[in-house]
Write a protein that holds these residues in place. Structure first.
Motif, PDB file in Angstrom:
ATOM      1  N   THR A   1      -2.526   4.698  -6.022  1.00 51.64           N
ATOM      2  CA  THR A   1      -1.786   5.515  -5.456  1.00 51.64           C
ATOM      3  C   THR A   1      -2.469   6.700  -4.620  1.00 51.64           C
ATOM      4  OG1 THR A   1      -1.336   6.839  -7.368  1.00 51.64           O
ATOM      5  CG2 THR A   1       0.310   4.916  -6.950  1.00 51.64           C
ATOM      6  N   VAL A   2      -1.703   7.248  -3.723  1.00 54.92           N
ATOM      7  CA  VAL A   2      -2.433   8.342  -3.029  1.00 54.92           C
ATOM      8  C   VAL A   2      -2.469   9.521  -4.153  1.00 54.92           C
ATOM      9  CG1 VAL A   2      -2.114   9.986  -1.111  1.00 54.92           C
ATOM     10  CG2 VAL A   2      -1.851   7.455  -0.665  1.00 54.92           C
TER      11      VAL A   2
ATOM     12  N   GLY B   1       0.699  -1.199   0.019  1.00 51.83           N
ATOM     13  CA  GLY B   1      -0.009   0.094  -0.100  1.00 51.83           C
ATOM     14  C   GLY B   1       0.748   1.268   0.017  1.00 51.83           C
ATOM     15  N   ARG B   2       2.195   0.951  -0.382  1.00 51.18           N
ATOM     16  CA  ARG B   2       3.101   2.301  -0.426  1.00 51.18           C
ATOM     17  C   ARG B   2       3.472   2.620  -1.825  1.00 51.18           C
ATOM     18  NH1 ARG B   2       6.243   2.832   4.315  1.00 51.18           N
ATOM     19  NH2 ARG B   2       8.139   3.131   3.165  1.00 51.18           N
TER      20      ARG B   2
ATOM     21  N   ALA C   1       2.210  10.733   0.282  1.00 50.15           N
ATOM     22  CA  ALA C   1       2.107   9.338  -0.150  1.00 50.15           C
ATOM     23  C   ALA C   1       3.231   8.592   0.823  1.00 50.15           C
ATOM     24  CB  ALA C   1       2.345   8.927  -1.411  1.00 50.15           C
ATOM     25  N   PRO C   2       2.819   7.554   1.665  1.00 49.55           N
ATOM     26  CA  PRO C   2       3.642   6.811   2.115  1.00 49.55           C
ATOM     27  C   PRO C   2       4.740   5.789   1.349  1.00 49.55           C
ATOM     28  CG  PRO C   2       1.538   6.492   3.314  1.00 49.55           C
ATOM     29  CD  PRO C   2       1.318   7.226   2.113  1.00 49.55           C
ATOM     30  N   GLY C   3       5.877   5.888   1.723  1.00 52.69           N
ATOM     31  CA  GLY C   3       6.967   4.926   0.451  1.00 52.69           C
ATOM     32  C   GLY C   3       7.771   6.031  -0.439  1.00 52.69           C
ATOM     33  N   GLN C   4       7.001   7.101  -0.749  1.00 45.65           N
ATOM     34  CA  GLN C   4       7.764   8.194  -1.433  1.00 45.65           C
ATOM     35  C   GLN C   4       8.868   8.732  -0.547  1.00 45.65           C
ATOM     36  OE1 GLN C   4       7.903   8.821  -4.455  1.00 45.65           O
ATOM     37  NE2 GLN C   4       6.140   9.423  -5.351  1.00 45.65           N
TER      38      GLN C   4
END
Length: 383
Positions: free
Chosen positions: A265-266, A113-114, A359-362
């Motif tokens: 993606t967010v 989910g990232r 966004a998480p992961g960025q």
């Protein structure tokens, strides 16, 4: 904080040039040779043939991505150029480490989910990692390693923070529209000591003009835009089908079904496949419960976020909170923020003005007076 641009290779220096077949790296090799350097070209071979692409799509994949089956054509063009210029040339096979450090990372992050940025991991682990290690293993000795990136290598005029060290750091290039510092923030000072970017003071238009003047074939090629062709993505994720789940709003109302969280993606608006009386966007992704949460645009803004896996210029960790600029995605402009430690492993970045679709992961990359002082991966967001 003032920075000193590091000197470029001079006549007589041996320079290893990372070549992709594109106009930037090809021109860099030619410029250095004309300046009297002994140039050695080197290219990463990443394509294993594990994935396949329809014949009619091959040229499209080559034009739009770095990773694809037409890698061989790029290598042949590099080989031909180096032969014409009497430049020593090598190709190193890095497909195994690329699949592990880039492709598997990309898949794992999306399935969690990232939103990952594979180019950042490729630069750290391959272009400025495994590639240089491979060069040393085959006995290549060099004074500098150069690429066609639009960035600069600098050192602060005075010691950084409370240390007595002036580390080698990344700074912006003249052509801000092609800025690639965001991709390079994880490179350690020990690597940057021997790295130089000869295009640091050139605009892209000047690069094309000069390349055409010298009749370089690479000047007529379209630049790669993505790390992998969209046509290959279904095969990349084919080892495990996405698990469908619910799309809900931030109040928990079910609005539809999604086809697997790795497809979202967010901040995404298109392709959600749901109807709503107002525009909705992906607000967040709940991997644990297999949910896509959507909201109105105004609900996407965040006051601060927590970042993990931080790296700092010269490995010098700041002891006190400080103000800086932060870039939260490649396409965004750096914005004012406050940086402070959240706990032993994480850092809190508070925006002066709330920002949209964090966004998480960025990666969140920190800048101070134009220099990259550190960065990490976005972990948690306060909306």
């Amino acid at each position: 904080m003032n920075f000193v641009l590091q000197e470029m290779p001079k006549a007589g220096d041996t320079v290893l040039v990372g070549m992709s077949g594109g106009v930037d790296s090809t021109l860099v090799a030619l410029m250095l040779k004309q300046n009297g350097c002994k140039v050695i070209g080197i290219t990463m071979s990443l394509w294993s043939g594990r994935l396949s692409i329809p014949q009619t799509e091959k040229r499209k994949a080559h034009k739009d991505s770095c990773y694809g089956p037409d890698e061989y054509a790029d290598i042949e063009e590099c080989k031909a150029f180096c032969s014409e210029q009497d430049i020593e040339y090598h190709v190193v096979d890095l497909h195994e480490i690329y699949e592990k450090k880039v492709l598997e990372y990309f898949k794992s992050e999306y399935r969690s989910g990232r939103t990952p940025n594979p180019c950042i991991m490729c630069n750290r682990n391959l272009k400025f990692g495994a590639l240089l290690e491979s060069a040393e293993k085959i006995g290549i000795k060099y004074d500098y390693f150069c690429t066609g990136h639009y960035a600069a290598v600098v050192r602060p005029q005075t010691a950084l923070w409370d240390s007595n060290v002036r580390p080698f750091m990344i700074s912006g290039a003249t052509d801000s529209s092609k800025d690639q510092t965001y991709f390079l923030y994880r490179l350690p000072s020990s690597v940057l000591e021997k790295v130089r970017f000869p295009l640091a003071n050139m605009n892209k238009s000047e690069v094309f003009e000069l390349a055409r003047k010298y009749g370089l074939k690479a000047a007529e090629k379209k630049e790669s835009q993505d790390f992998i062709s969209p046509e290959l993505l279904p095969q990349l994720f084919a080892d495990k089908e996405g698990i469908p789940g619910d799309i809900i709003d931030i109040d928990g109302h079910k609005l539809g079904r999604h086809k697997g969280i790795e497809h979202y993606t967010v901040g995404q608006r298109k392709g959600l496949g749901i109807s709503s009386p107002y525009p909705v966007y992906v607000h967040s992704i709940d991997a644990k419960n297999n949910l896509i949460i959507v909201s109105k645009a105004e609900d996407l803004f965040a006051d601060y976020f927590i970042a993990e896996d931080f790296v700092w210029a010269g490995d010098i960790v700041p002891k006190n909170p400080f103000n800086a600029l932060v870039k939260i995605r490649l396409a965004s402009k750096p914005v004012d923020c406050r940086v402070e430690k959240a706990d032993d492993n994480n850092w809190k970045i508070t925006f002066n003005e709330a920002q949209r679709a964090v966004a998480p992961g960025q990666s969140a990359v920190l800048y101070l007076d134009g220099g990259v002082i550190g960065g990490g991966l976005i972990k948690e967001i306060n909306r």
